[in-house]
Design a protein around this motif. Structure first.
Motif, short mmCIF file in Angstrom:
data_model
loop_
_atom_site.label_atom_id
_atom_site.label_comp_id
_atom_site.label_asym_id
_atom_site.label_seq_id
_atom_site.Cartn_x
_atom_site.Cartn_y
_atom_site.Cartn_z
N UNK A 60 -15.41 -1.13 -15.23
CA UNK A 60 -15.33 -0.80 -13.81
C UNK A 60 -14.09 -1.42 -13.13
N UNK A 61 -13.70 -2.61 -13.56
CA UNK A 61 -12.49 -3.25 -13.01
C UNK A 61 -11.26 -2.40 -13.34
N UNK A 62 -11.20 -1.95 -14.59
CA UNK A 62 -10.06 -1.12 -15.01
C UNK A 62 -10.03 0.19 -14.24
N UNK A 63 -11.21 0.78 -14.00
CA UNK A 63 -11.26 2.04 -13.26
C UNK A 63 -10.83 1.86 -11.81
N UNK A 64 -11.14 0.72 -11.23
CA UNK A 64 -10.83 0.48 -9.82
C UNK A 64 -9.40 -0.01 -9.60
N UNK A 65 -8.75 -0.53 -10.63
CA UNK A 65 -7.42 -1.13 -10.48
C UNK A 65 -6.39 -0.21 -9.80
N UNK A 66 -6.27 1.06 -10.20
CA UNK A 66 -5.28 1.92 -9.53
C UNK A 66 -5.60 2.14 -8.05
N UNK A 67 -6.87 2.24 -7.72
CA UNK A 67 -7.29 2.42 -6.32
C UNK A 67 -6.95 1.18 -5.50
N UNK A 68 -7.20 -0.01 -6.07
CA UNK A 68 -6.90 -1.28 -5.40
C UNK A 68 -5.39 -1.37 -5.14
N UNK A 69 -4.60 -0.98 -6.12
CA UNK A 69 -3.15 -0.97 -5.99
C UNK A 69 -2.71 -0.01 -4.88
N UNK A 70 -3.33 1.16 -4.85
CA UNK A 70 -3.07 2.16 -3.82
C UNK A 70 -3.36 1.61 -2.43
N UNK A 71 -4.51 0.94 -2.30
CA UNK A 71 -4.88 0.34 -1.01
C UNK A 71 -3.85 -0.70 -0.57
N UNK A 72 -3.34 -1.47 -1.54
CA UNK A 72 -2.36 -2.51 -1.21
C UNK A 72 -1.07 -1.90 -0.65
#
Length: 135
Positions: A60-72
């Protein structure tokens, strides 16, 4: 909502499946001193911190990583941090991390909110609420 509770051989991933956890404006935390400095910088700059306690082996962390980067990238007024719970095991334990990913929201170095799990809509909702509160 995805959660990882512990690492085991079956949770490990091959290097060809590597996901970039630090992208956009996400800053890795490499030590307790680094954490303290980043929080101090955020306080000085009037930024709210979102700290992602994560692990490379956590699906789940790996799946969320691109979204977290996008939010940043979308929200430069916030500071996005990434803490690898394996690299900073003792430090992560001091935050009572029971599952990954766990997100802490901090203002002036004080904990104001928390989210456990890879829940994109809820993470977006909490960020929007924080942004609305500072307007």
């Amino acid at each position: 909502m995805g959660l990882c509770f512990s690492k085991s051989g079956s949770d490990r991933f091959d290097s060809d499946q590597h996901v970039e956890f630090v992208g956009g404006n996400v800053q890795p935390v490499t030590s307790k001193e680094d954490w303290d400095q980043k929080l101090s910088d955020a306080k000085r700059d009037g930024k709210i911190v979102i700290a992602n306690f994560s692990a490379a082996w956590c699906g789940p962390c790996r799946l969320l990583a691109p979204f977290y980067s996008e939010l940043s990238e979308k929200h430069p007024s916030l500071m996005f941090l990434l803490v690898d719970v394996d690299e900073l095991d003792e430090f992560s334990s001091s935050w009572d991390i029971k599952a990954t990913p766990t997100f802490f929201f901090l203002k002036d170095e004080q904990h104001i909110d928390k989210l456990v799990g890879a829940n994109k809509p809820e993470l977006q909702k909490k960020i929007n609420a924080i942004l609305d509160s500072v307007k």
